[in-house]
Design a protein around this motif. Structure first.
Motif, PDB file in Angstrom:
ATOM      1  N   ALA A  55       0.839  -1.201   0.000  1.00  0.00           N
ATOM      2  CA  ALA A  55       0.000   0.000   0.000  1.00  0.00           C
ATOM      3  C   ALA A  55       0.870   1.244   0.000  1.00  0.00           C
ATOM      4  N   THR A  56       0.444   2.232  -0.791  1.00  0.00           N
ATOM      5  CA  THR A  56       1.058   3.558  -0.750  1.00  0.00           C
ATOM      6  C   THR A  56      -0.047   4.581  -0.544  1.00  0.00           C
ATOM      7  N   LEU A  57       0.324   5.736  -0.003  1.00  0.00           N
ATOM      8  CA  LEU A  57      -0.631   6.814   0.250  1.00  0.00           C
ATOM      9  C   LEU A  57      -0.325   7.982  -0.671  1.00  0.00           C
ATOM     10  N   GLU A  58      -1.384   8.648  -1.141  1.00  0.00           N
ATOM     11  CA  GLU A  58      -1.202   9.790  -2.037  1.00  0.00           C
ATOM     12  C   GLU A  58      -2.458  10.655  -2.042  1.00  0.00           C
ATOM     13  N   ASP A  59      -2.336  11.811  -2.713  1.00  0.00           N
ATOM     14  CA  ASP A  59      -3.463  12.720  -2.942  1.00  0.00           C
ATOM     15  C   ASP A  59      -4.155  13.125  -1.631  1.00  0.00           C
ATOM     16  N   VAL A  60      -3.365  13.657  -0.686  1.00  0.00           N
ATOM     17  CA  VAL A  60      -3.928  14.118   0.584  1.00  0.00           C
ATOM     18  C   VAL A  60      -4.691  15.422   0.366  1.00  0.00           C
ATOM     19  N   LYS A  61      -5.806  15.565   1.066  1.00  0.00           N
ATOM     20  CA  LYS A  61      -6.591  16.809   1.050  1.00  0.00           C
ATOM     21  C   LYS A  61      -7.029  17.121   2.478  1.00  0.00           C
ATOM     22  N   ILE A  62      -6.940  18.410   2.852  1.00  0.00           N
ATOM     23  CA  ILE A  62      -7.493  18.905   4.117  1.00  0.00           C
ATOM     24  C   ILE A  62      -8.335  20.122   3.785  1.00  0.00           C
ATOM     25  N   SER A  68      -8.616  13.754   4.029  1.00  0.00           N
ATOM     26  CA  SER A  68      -8.782  12.542   3.224  1.00  0.00           C
ATOM     27  C   SER A  68      -7.454  12.182   2.574  1.00  0.00           C
ATOM     28  N   VAL A  69      -7.278  10.894   2.312  1.00  0.00           N
ATOM     29  CA  VAL A  69      -6.068  10.412   1.663  1.00  0.00           C
ATOM     30  C   VAL A  69      -6.436   9.181   0.843  1.00  0.00           C
ATOM     31  N   ASP A  70      -5.789   9.009  -0.302  1.00  0.00           N
ATOM     32  CA  ASP A  70      -6.047   7.858  -1.158  1.00  0.00           C
ATOM     33  C   ASP A  70      -5.066   6.729  -0.838  1.00  0.00           C
ATOM     34  N   ILE A  71      -5.599   5.534  -0.692  1.00  0.00           N
ATOM     35  CA  ILE A  71      -4.804   4.331  -0.451  1.00  0.00           C
ATOM     36  C   ILE A  71      -4.727   3.544  -1.745  1.00  0.00           C
ATOM     37  N   VAL A  72      -3.530   3.367  -2.278  1.00  0.00           N
ATOM     38  CA  VAL A  72      -3.327   2.593  -3.496  1.00  0.00           C
ATOM     39  C   VAL A  72      -2.871   1.198  -3.077  1.00  0.00           C
ATOM     40  N   LEU A  73      -3.721   0.202  -3.324  1.00  0.00           N
ATOM     41  CA  LEU A  73      -3.487  -1.152  -2.817  1.00  0.00           C
ATOM     42  C   LEU A  73      -3.193  -2.103  -3.967  1.00  0.00           C
ATOM     43  N   ASN A 185     -11.974  15.602  12.765  1.00  0.00           N
ATOM     44  CA  ASN A 185     -11.960  16.880  12.054  1.00  0.00           C
ATOM     45  C   ASN A 185     -10.997  17.813  12.774  1.00  0.00           C
ATOM     46  N   LEU A 186     -10.019  18.345  12.045  1.00  0.00           N
ATOM     47  CA  LEU A 186      -8.984  19.166  12.663  1.00  0.00           C
ATOM     48  C   LEU A 186      -9.497  20.501  13.165  1.00  0.00           C
ATOM     49  N   SER A 187     -10.719  20.867  12.772  1.00  0.00           N
ATOM     50  CA  SER A 187     -11.304  22.139  13.214  1.00  0.00           C
ATOM     51  C   SER A 187     -12.114  21.999  14.489  1.00  0.00           C
ATOM     52  N   SER A 188     -12.348  20.795  14.939  1.00  0.00           N
ATOM     53  CA  SER A 188     -13.214  20.599  16.114  1.00  0.00           C
ATOM     54  C   SER A 188     -12.607  19.592  17.089  1.00  0.00           C
ATOM     55  N   LEU A 189     -11.312  19.749  17.366  1.00  0.00           N
ATOM     56  CA  LEU A 189     -10.627  18.852  18.281  1.00  0.00           C
ATOM     57  C   LEU A 189     -10.896  19.250  19.732  1.00  0.00           C
ATOM     58  N   THR A 190     -10.975  18.284  20.592  1.00  0.00           N
ATOM     59  CA  THR A 190     -11.139  18.544  22.020  1.00  0.00           C
ATOM     60  C   THR A 190      -9.832  19.081  22.575  1.00  0.00           C
ATOM     61  N   ALA A 191      -9.898  20.223  23.242  1.00  0.00           N
ATOM     62  CA  ALA A 191      -8.694  20.850  23.780  1.00  0.00           C
ATOM     63  C   ALA A 191      -8.088  19.994  24.888  1.00  0.00           C
ATOM     64  N   ILE A 192      -6.764  19.912  24.918  1.00  0.00           N
ATOM     65  CA  ILE A 192      -6.030  19.196  25.961  1.00  0.00           C
ATOM     66  C   ILE A 192      -4.983  20.153  26.511  1.00  0.00           C
TER      67      ILE A 192
END
Length: 574
Positions: A55-62, A68-73, A185-192
């Protein structure tokens, strides 16, 4: 670019046209027109039939916090693997995401991974380990030395990955290509508290994948990752932009193996967390500098944990409740005084030893061309990594005085106070280290080094560097030996590096010769007072064995004769 897996369109068109003409001929006529080419059909191997996975990873989007990220299997031969989105025999699909954050402070500090997926864990009363004691050798008076092991349980931050969503988070993009959309979701993380989880697109980010199907620990187990820079159109990061201090192949596999199904070897294969995590890049996303074990208080920072494990001083409680004791002292305490929490079936209590000194950094940190780009980062100190050796066995409960700085001094926290004010040679975990003296004499750069400077590495590497220098300076060559049967004498030559013979060089304490029967069957009767003989071989120190040994010197050529050898037959020199 997205990878696609289709047969050649022109080839398929010719095959289709040929088949069509045959069919028309069979019907008794033709309208003289060729039909349009059909769309290429899907190409691939169903996952139930695949025997290997890659597996390789590519085409990341935020986008607005959604990742999201594409998994090439594929299989090992590069054939697309289909059907993952509905396969029932999936053991694990886990993905993590982290950012590489710069560190502040005096001198250069290596950046650290901060995961966006974290939780605060409280110590589980059912899994907490009780303090215990054990004996370790005897003092000068012959009395047993008792050692105490004490834990500091409490709430602990732990980095993690997503593993519950599995195929629900997958959509099929193409044959063998699957898009995974994070639940986090990186916009709604619980604060620590104490942890900056702000999404910063200017920092290098990492997404990791662990995938296992059919219970396979080898052929169908995959770990993969992609490092990328969101602010530069999500391009893949260059090696020098990211951080991997050690390399699996260049460093770990010197002792460990990649045969993940074999757990019988002394140095276990590096397949952890149920045998699913095998790649260092994946480990870094969870074993962050701020992560701890709530039941014991032990750091699970990758550097600190690896140092303590290989030194044989590490204890923690795993997710399953199993106690991992790399010091072997839990089992010893159970044998000595019936430590009640030790479970022979469930607990892993094994004394870890190394074939090299823990102080020889380059045993694991390769700085040659085989190591990772930033392998030399180990030369820049990190408090946790330093404490894993220098502060072994110390904790804020028994050593609470280190929580307070001396009057008039800056409060540097428990670890910082220790290194600056309290680390005397008498109590430090490394015999002979005098860190307080270094600080008091203005040697700040010994630890707080600028980028590219040696820092504390000049102390840690001193022995290794001197050893290499001495080996280069004292290089020699052993010549062939001859045996005089009538006189029971062995004669051989040594090409030495100087005109000063080994026995006359005060720097040379030992120079061993090993003589062995070639087939190991013959008994050699010579007995060295400094070593001894064994069936088929003997060893002798050429510096001390006089007058049993004679030596004739001609410049740098030394001719040795050893007498008193019986029944030697054929022998080989080393």
């Amino acid at each position: 670019m997205m990878k696609r897996f289709n047969f050649n369109t022109a080839t398929k068109a010719m095959l289709g046209a040929g088949l069509l003409s045959l069919l028309l001929a069979g019907c008794g006529g033709s309208d003289g027109k060729d039909g349009e080419d059909g769309k290429p059909g899907p190409v691939g191997l169903d996952i139930s039939q695949a025997t290997t996975l890659k597996a390789t990873l590519e085409d990341v989007k935020i986008d607005n916090g959604t990742v999201s990220v594409d998994i090439v299997l594929t299989n090992a031969n590069g054939v697309p693997v289909t059907g993952l989105e509905q396969y029932a025999q999936i053991n694990a699909i886990g993905l993590g995401i982290a950012k590489l954050t710069p560190e502040n402070g005096k001198g250069y500090k290596t950046p650290q991974w901060v995961s966006y997926i974290n939780s605060v864990k409280a110590a589980d009363p059912a899994r907490k380990l009780a303090n215990y004691s054990y004996t370790d050798g005897k003092d000068s008076a012959g009395n047993p030395i008792t050692k105490e092991v004490k834990f500091t349980p409490g709430d602990a931050i732990q980095a993690n990955i997503e593993s519950s969503c599995k195929t629900t988070c997958l959509t099929v993009v193409d044959s063998g290509v699957y898009r995974y959309t994070f639940q986090t979701n990186l916009s709604s993380l619980t604060a620590i508290e104490g942890l900056d989880l702000t999404y910063d697109p200017t920092l290098v980010h990492r997404i990791t994948l662990e995938l296992q199907t059919d219970g396979s620990k080898d052929a169908k187990l995959v770990n993969s990752h992609i490092d990328f820079l969101p602010s530069d159109n999500f391009r893949e990061a260059k090696a020098e932009e990211t951080r991997t201090v050690v390399d699996l192949e260049a460093n770990c596999i010197k002792c460990h193996s990649t045969n993940y199904s074999d757990t019988s070897s002394t140095a276990k294969p590096l397949a952890l967390h149920g045998g699913r995590r095998i790649a260092i890049a994946n480990c870094q996303v969870c074993h962050t500098s701020y992560s701890k074990d709530p039941e014991t208080g032990s750091s699970i920072d990758l550097g600190a944990m690896a140092h303590a494990i290989h030194k044989g001083t590490y204890i923690m409680v795993g997710y399953s409740g199993t106690a991992y004791d790399f010091s072997g002292t839990m089992a010893k305490a159970a044998a000595e005084n019936g430590y009640p929490q030790y479970n022979k079936v469930k607990d892993v209590s094994e004394r870890v030893t190394l074939p090299v000194s823990i102080g020889n950094c380059q045993s694991c940190h390769s700085t040659d061309d085989k190591g990772p780009v930033d392998a030399a980062s180990f030369k820049h100190h990190k408090g946790l990594a330093c404490a894993s050796c220098h502060m072994s066995g110390f904790n804020p409960v028994d050593n609470s005085e280190w929580l307070t700085q001396p009057e008039g001094q800056k409060d540097r926290g428990f670890v910082g106070n220790y290194f600056h004010y309290y680390a005397t040679p008498e109590i430090d975990g490394i015999p002979g280290a005098d860190l307080v003296n270094v600080y008091q004499n203005g040697g700040c750069t010994s630890c707080h080094a600028a980028d590219g400077e040696e820092g504390s590495a000049k102390y840690h590497l001193a022995k290794a560097n001197v050893t290499k220098s001495v080996r280069d300076e004292y290089a020699y060559k052993l010549g062939n030996g001859t045996f005089d049967v009538s006189g029971n004498k062995l004669t051989f030559t040594v090409q030495w590096h100087s005109d000063v013979a080994p026995k006359d060089d005060k720097a040379v304490k030992e120079l061993w010769l090993v003589a062995a029967a070639l087939d190991g069957e013959y008994k050699i009767g010579y007995k060295s007072s400094t070593f001894g003989s064994h069936p088929g071989r003997f060893s002798v120190n050429l510096v001390k064995e006089y007058p049993a040994i004679t030596m004739v010197q001609d410049g740098k050529t030394l001719t040795y004769t050893i007498s008193g050898i019986t029944q030697p037959d054929m022998i080989a020199l080393k």
